[in-house]
Design an enzyme around this catalytic site. Sequence first.
Site, PDB file in Angstrom:
ATOM      1  N   ASP A 199       0.850  -1.199   0.000  1.00  0.00           N
ATOM      2  CA  ASP A 199       0.000   0.000   0.000  1.00  0.00           C
ATOM      3  C   ASP A 199       0.891   1.257   0.000  1.00  0.00           C
ATOM      4  O   ASP A 199       0.691   2.195  -0.796  1.00  0.00           O
ATOM      5  CB  ASP A 199      -0.888  -0.044   1.255  1.00  0.00           C
TER       6      ASP A 199
ATOM      7  N   THR B  22      -0.719 -11.271   3.188  1.00  0.00           N
ATOM      8  CA  THR B  22       0.382 -12.084   3.735  1.00  0.00           C
ATOM      9  C   THR B  22       1.466 -11.265   4.432  1.00  0.00           C
ATOM     10  O   THR B  22       2.491 -11.795   4.827  1.00  0.00           O
ATOM     11  CB  THR B  22       1.058 -12.950   2.644  1.00  0.00           C
TER      12      THR B  22
ATOM     13  N   VAL C  63       1.302  -7.528   6.913  1.00  0.00           N
ATOM     14  CA  VAL C  63       0.772  -7.057   8.203  1.00  0.00           C
ATOM     15  C   VAL C  63      -0.457  -7.861   8.630  1.00  0.00           C
ATOM     16  O   VAL C  63      -0.656  -8.108   9.831  1.00  0.00           O
ATOM     17  CB  VAL C  63       0.379  -5.563   8.084  1.00  0.00           C
ATOM     18  N   TYR C  64      -1.296  -8.287   7.693  1.00  0.00           N
ATOM     19  CA  TYR C  64      -2.535  -8.977   8.052  1.00  0.00           C
ATOM     20  C   TYR C  64      -2.332 -10.451   8.438  1.00  0.00           C
ATOM     21  O   TYR C  64      -3.279 -11.110   8.856  1.00  0.00           O
ATOM     22  CB  TYR C  64      -3.584  -8.831   6.940  1.00  0.00           C
TER      23      TYR C  64
END
Length: 171
Positions: A32, A120, A122-123
């Site tokens: 991002d 895959t 931070v999440y």
Amino acid sequence: MIKLSLGDITNSTADVIVNAANSALRGGGGVDGAIHRAAGPIIVEECKAWISKNKELPTGKAMMTSAGKLPHKGIIHTVGPMWEGGVANEDQLLAECYINALHIAFENGFSSIAFPNISTGVYGFPKRDAADVAICTVQNFLGSRKEQMKVSFVCFDDENFEIYKSILGED
Ligand code: APR
């Protein structure tokens, strides 16, 4: 047709690139951050305008902005699920990210799209499981359409790249 590469998705030559965003479309780190840095502030304004109309982009859904300073025809933003141990419908939500992004690409007449390894980072979605979902979903989707689409999986880390290589059976 499915392609695999290792690198920064902002350098992809696909018509449209996919961003692993958050529901507020506020920008962040990881892919991002890289996309927002490369595309510039126009994207922030487009995301803000979209959020003021629609409140939030729910997990699994997708929307498109322009590509700002990037040479692509657009950026598709989708929100992957946060990993909660596998009890929160994460597989289905992750599959929806790929399906909804592909729908937008087809609707806009694009012929190629590049995906990062959604969720895959931070999440925290386990990489092998996420790759299985991503590849299986894209293969099924492409198999169900008459039109062609070139889909690239752009891995940024070696671990994901090796996992994708082994599933896709490449050397
Ligand atoms: N190009 C391609 N892939 C990248 C890049 C890049 N420039 N930078 C990072 N990645 C990869 C990571 O290696 C990871 O495999 O993107 C994958 C997804 O990681 P994240 O970017 O952390 O995305 P995600 O896990 O879906 O978490 C989304 O992080 O940045 C925030 O705003 C975003 O809140 C949202 C959350």
